[in-house]
Design an enzyme around this catalytic site. Structure first.
Site, PDB file in Angstrom:
ATOM      1  N   ASP A   8     -18.237  -9.608   3.851  1.00 43.55           N
ATOM      2  CA  ASP A   8     -19.264  -8.571   3.655  1.00 43.55           C
ATOM      3  C   ASP A   8     -20.338  -8.755   4.728  1.00 43.55           C
ATOM      4  OD1 ASP A   8     -20.794  -7.189   0.703  1.00 43.55           O
ATOM      5  OD2 ASP A   8     -21.485  -7.033   2.762  1.00 43.55           O
ATOM      6  N   ASP A 114     -18.635  -1.823   4.942  1.00 44.79           N
ATOM      7  CA  ASP A 114     -18.906  -3.140   5.546  1.00 44.79           C
ATOM      8  C   ASP A 114     -18.246  -4.301   4.822  1.00 44.79           C
ATOM      9  OD1 ASP A 114     -20.547  -3.426   3.301  1.00 44.79           O
ATOM     10  OD2 ASP A 114     -21.979  -4.646   4.419  1.00 44.79           O
ATOM     11  N   GLU A 115     -17.240  -4.023   4.019  1.00 45.00           N
ATOM     12  CA  GLU A 115     -16.606  -5.150   3.330  1.00 45.00           C
ATOM     13  C   GLU A 115     -15.100  -4.950   3.197  1.00 45.00           C
ATOM     14  OE1 GLU A 115     -17.450  -5.422  -0.968  1.00 45.00           O
ATOM     15  OE2 GLU A 115     -18.262  -3.414  -0.792  1.00 45.00           O
TER      16      GLU A 115
HETATM   17  P1  TTP Z   1     -24.167  -3.623   1.190  1.00 48.60           P
HETATM   18  O1  TTP Z   1     -23.099  -4.545   1.687  1.00 48.60           O
HETATM   19  O2  TTP Z   1     -24.333  -3.488  -0.307  1.00 48.60           O
HETATM   20  O3  TTP Z   1     -25.586  -4.061   1.743  1.00 48.60           O
HETATM   21  P2  TTP Z   1     -25.986  -4.626   3.154  1.00 48.60           P
HETATM   22  O4  TTP Z   1     -24.801  -4.894   4.018  1.00 48.60           O
HETATM   23  O5  TTP Z   1     -27.006  -3.732   3.745  1.00 48.60           O
HETATM   24  O6  TTP Z   1     -26.708  -5.986   2.785  1.00 48.60           O
HETATM   25  P3  TTP Z   1     -26.056  -7.346   2.257  1.00 48.60           P
HETATM   26  O7  TTP Z   1     -26.431  -8.362   3.308  1.00 48.60           O
HETATM   27  O8  TTP Z   1     -26.736  -7.603   0.951  1.00 48.60           O
HETATM   28  O9  TTP Z   1     -24.596  -7.138   2.144  1.00 48.60           O
HETATM   29  O10 TTP Z   1     -23.934  -2.169   1.763  1.00 48.60           O
HETATM   30  C1  TTP Z   1     -23.456  -1.932   3.069  1.00 48.60           C
HETATM   31  C2  TTP Z   1     -24.135  -0.728   3.670  1.00 48.60           C
HETATM   32  O11 TTP Z   1     -23.940   0.408   2.849  1.00 48.60           O
HETATM   33  C3  TTP Z   1     -25.630  -0.889   3.819  1.00 48.60           C
HETATM   34  O12 TTP Z   1     -25.990  -1.520   5.044  1.00 48.60           O
HETATM   35  C4  TTP Z   1     -26.118   0.524   3.730  1.00 48.60           C
HETATM   36  C5  TTP Z   1     -25.110   1.233   2.843  1.00 48.60           C
HETATM   37  N1  TTP Z   1     -25.684   1.369   1.483  1.00 48.60           N
HETATM   38  C6  TTP Z   1     -26.322   2.567   1.172  1.00 48.60           C
HETATM   39  O13 TTP Z   1     -26.377   3.499   1.991  1.00 48.60           O
HETATM   40  N2  TTP Z   1     -26.879   2.691  -0.076  1.00 48.60           N
HETATM   41  C7  TTP Z   1     -26.857   1.686  -1.020  1.00 48.60           C
HETATM   42  O14 TTP Z   1     -27.386   1.827  -2.130  1.00 48.60           O
HETATM   43  C8  TTP Z   1     -26.182   0.464  -0.670  1.00 48.60           C
HETATM   44  C9  TTP Z   1     -26.115  -0.662  -1.662  1.00 48.60           C
HETATM   45  C10 TTP Z   1     -25.614   0.364   0.585  1.00 48.60           C
HETATM   46 MG    MG Z   2     -23.132  -5.938   3.248  1.00 44.16          MG
END
Ligand code: TTP
Ligand code: MG
Length: 370
Positions: A8, A114-115
């Protein structure tokens, strides 16, 4: 035994912005709706870890994020930069990262922008003999992190475990830039120390309900009789019972090619135009059917995939009593599965669609018994 990785990316959208615009380096960054000096509507997509120190996080109203950023300025802290989302850059980066991951996994399942989950095969028998597969997995995870950092200048967090549930929970425990390996004999201790809402799927509502019954940690959840959980939550209660024990046999689902034929189309521009979508679906259905016919494949299951603008991906399938004989029947079934995506049944927020796919599944060669 399986070894599953969950990768992730850290603060993904914000990290891509920071990487591409050198003037953003080290600044608190918020990607999301226009804050309009605190009057903006809409929400935060993500916040960089610097901005998270101000209490800003995903899904928070952008007006609230603005207030927190102003408060930080008042305390003499660095000013937050607010940016709109540049989807094209994020999705291109995402595609390159998935390509890197493909080099490591026997199977890979992209779970969001992103995962991804990877299932690895231990190829080197030396590691098997020494029962050192988990050491090997850890080194592989380090290599994955290094390659992504070198090629994309981005960090990610990786969780390694015996199934998808444990891998996912492990990836989130040491964010950012984390690497956590949970071996089978460590699963219970890993789970027990965490609160119930660390289990994916246990949201704020179930979390509050459980806490009101003094079930705070996963250890508490494990002590709760199954019948109680089922009484409170129905089928989901049964799933909770298993998750509290680290049980999850959900497969890493990508490698379906051998048993199915499918095609997909990514639109030039994300769209909600029903004419464009239906025409694309019909075209895909005809092409898949022609392909199946050419190869003498028979099938009873029609499935479709829809990927939205935010990469949320849904698959719907329907199995018929008899094999699908002509392309019209195939097209009709695909359309029946797709139409709910044009209204509130499957798409209540009217999200734009990025990709659609059509698949003929459970295919068998003509002459085989089924
Ligand atoms: P996530 O992997 O949930 O968050 P992140 O990568 O920003 O942070 P983390 O380090 O905690 O993993 O989500 C991936 C992307 O998806 C995030 O960069 C933006 C988008 N996203 C949204 O647009 N709305 C949301 O509510 C979430 C949770 C994510
Ligand atoms: Mg993320």
């Amino acid at each position: 035994m399986r070894i599953i990785f969950h990768v992730d990316m850290d603060a993904f959208f914000a990290a891509v912005e920071e990487c591409e615009k050198s003037w953003l380096k080290g600044k608190p960054i918020v990607v999301g709706a226009d804050p309009k000096n605190g009057k903006g509507r809409g929400v935060v997509s993500t916040a960089s870890y610097k901005a998270r120190e101000y209490g800003i996080h995903s899904a928070m109203p952008i007006s609230q994020a603005w207030r927190l950023a102003e408060k930080a300025i008042g305390e003499g802290k660095p000013k937050t930069v607010f940016l709109g989302a540049s989807w094209k850059e994020y999705s291109e980066t995402s595609e390159r990262i998935m390509e890197i991951l493909r080099g490591y996994g026997e199977k890979i399942e992209q779970a969001s922008v992103d995962e991804a989950y990877l299932e690895i095969k231990i190829r080197n028998p030396k590691f098997e003999i020494r029962n050192n597969s988990w050491e090997y997995a850890k080194r592989l995870a380090e290599r994955i992190k290094k390659e992504i950092l070198r090629k994309e200048k981005l960090t990610c967090s990786v969780g390694v475990g015996p199934n998808k549930l444990i891998a996912k929970m492990a990836s989130s425990i040491e964010k950012p830039d984390g690497l956590t390996v949970v071996r089978p004999d460590e699963v219970q201790a890993f789970l027990d120390s965490q609160t119930v809402d660390a289990i994916p799927g246990i949201g704020p509502k179930s979390g509050i309900f459980l806490k009101s019954r003094r079930i705070k940690t996963i250890a508490d959840l494990r002590k709760t009789p199954k019948r109680k959980l089922v009484e409170w939550f129905g089928k989901w209660g049964g799933d909770m019972y298993e998750k509290a024990r680290g049980i999850d046999d959900d497969p890493v689902a990508e490698d379906r090619a051998a048993k199915s034929i499918g095609e997909q189309e990514t639109f030039e521009k994300d769209t909600f135009d029903s004419r464009i979508l239906i025409r694309a679906l019909q075209k895909l259905a005809r092409s898949v059917f022609a392909n199946a016919k050419d190869q003498n494949f028979l099938f009873k299951t029609v499935s479709i995939t829809v990927r939205f603008i935010d990469f949320e991906t849904k698959t719907r399938a329907h199995t018929l009593k008899t094999t699908v004989r002509d392309y019209k029947a195939f097209e009709r079934e695909a359309l029946k599965l797709f139409l709910p995506f044009l209204d509130r049944r499957e798409n209540p927020k009217k999200k734009l669609i990025r990709l659609i796919g059509v698949r003929a599944e459970h295919v068998q060669r003509q002459g085989e018994l089924f």
